[in-house]
Design an enzyme around this catalytic site. Structure first.
Site, PDB file in Angstrom:
ATOM      1  N   TYR A  10      -2.616  -1.029  10.634  1.00  0.00           N
ATOM      2  CA  TYR A  10      -2.708  -1.343   9.204  1.00  0.00           C
ATOM      3  C   TYR A  10      -1.444  -0.916   8.474  1.00  0.00           C
ATOM      4  O   TYR A  10      -0.842  -1.704   7.721  1.00  0.00           O
ATOM      5  CB  TYR A  10      -3.924  -0.658   8.589  1.00  0.00           C
ATOM      6  CG  TYR A  10      -3.958  -0.778   7.084  1.00  0.00           C
ATOM      7  CD1 TYR A  10      -4.272  -1.985   6.479  1.00  0.00           C
ATOM      8  CD2 TYR A  10      -3.645   0.308   6.273  1.00  0.00           C
ATOM      9  CE1 TYR A  10      -4.277  -2.114   5.096  1.00  0.00           C
ATOM     10  CE2 TYR A  10      -3.638   0.187   4.887  1.00  0.00           C
ATOM     11  CZ  TYR A  10      -3.961  -1.021   4.300  1.00  0.00           C
ATOM     12  OH  TYR A  10      -3.945  -1.139   2.932  1.00  0.00           O
ATOM     13  N   SER A  64       0.869  -1.176   0.000  1.00  0.00           N
ATOM     14  CA  SER A  64       0.000   0.000   0.000  1.00  0.00           C
ATOM     15  C   SER A  64       0.906   1.226   0.000  1.00  0.00           C
ATOM     16  O   SER A  64       2.096   1.122   0.346  1.00  0.00           O
ATOM     17  CB  SER A  64      -0.869  -0.010   1.268  1.00  0.00           C
ATOM     18  OG  SER A  64      -1.460   1.245   1.509  1.00  0.00           O
TER      19      SER A  64
END
Length: 259
Positions: A151, A138
């Site tokens: 996360y 990401s």
């Protein structure tokens, strides 16, 4: 004859687009997910639309160690050309207030399952001297993310781990590409609680992300960040002082004013 293209978290979003891409490219496809109904629906869709050599499924909850181990045993029966560690999820909110059980599950899926599958599949590929793994990172892989702390940390692991192992296997005929998208128009945003944040005010389509990731894999790239805006953001996070990066990252996960 092409070996299987395997996708975890295959029933929606980026995973589903990867499954379509591989079927369209003529690969036999193996779908891994926890929802039996959605797996069968996607299997039927791929068979009807693309008519690939084969579409097979494995039902597994990747937050469950036993399911991961059982799925790995089943993988021994397959010749695998491409493996996409796509399964993962996020949680948004103040760390003091977020659910610990959910965060532990996130670590099991985003890190532990990915690591397990990478080791099992990589050994098979190196022995054959060919194959590609795509691990889902990401843009959060590049920066600490207040309001998305756990996360972002899991995705930092994915990038660091994947690049390090990729260097270890240099020259074997196998490559690991880390795909690091920014906000994408999938169910991830709403499920994670990030869907109505400033960061998700602009999104790429899953197909765009998959097409870019697939081309990067074919070129043997170590990592790829899809989208010019995302590339600029990552560059800024590398060059700017950490204090500024933290403020901007926190701001990006604030709820946007929809009025």
């Amino acid at each position: 004859m092409k070996g299987f293209a395997v996708v975890t978290g295959a029933t929606s979003g980026i995973g589903k687009e990867f499954a379509k891409k591989f079927a369209d490219e003529g690969y036999p496809v193996l779908l891994i997910g926890r929802n039996i109904k959605k797996l069968e629906e996607l299997k039927n869709e791929l068979e009807e639309e693309y008519q690939p050599q084969k579409v097979e499924t494995i039902v597994a909850n990747l937050a469950n160690k036993e399911d991961v181990e059982e799925a790995s045993m089943l993988l021994e029966d397959y010749t695998i050309d491409i493996f996409v560690n796509n399964a993962g999820f996020g949680l948004c909110g103040e760390f003091l207030e977020t659910d610990l059980n959910g965060e532990e599950e996130m670590i099991r899926v985003n890190i532990m399952a990915l690591t397990h599958f990478t080791k099992v599949v990589l050994r098979k590929m190196v022995k054959r001297e060919c194959g590609n793994i795509i691990n889902m990172g990401s843009i959060a892989s590049f920066m600490p993310n207040p309001l998305g702390s756990v996360y972002a940390a899991t995705k930092a692991y994915v990038l660091s781990f994947s690049q390090a192992v990729n260097e270890e296997i240099r020259g074997t005929g196998v490559n690991i590409t880390t795909l690091c998208p920014g906000p994408t128009a999938t169910a991830f945003g709403n499920k994670s609680g990030m869907g109505d944040t400033i960061a998700f005010s602009r999104e790429m389509s899953p197909k765009e992300v998959v097409d870019i990731g697939y081309e990067a894999m074919k070129k043997g790239k170590r990592k790829i960040v899809p989208g010019i805006g995302n590339k600029l953001l990552v560059r800024l996070s590398i060059l700017a002082p950490v204090a500024i990066v933290l403020v901007l990252a926190k701001l990006s996960l604030k709820k946007r004013d929809n009025e």
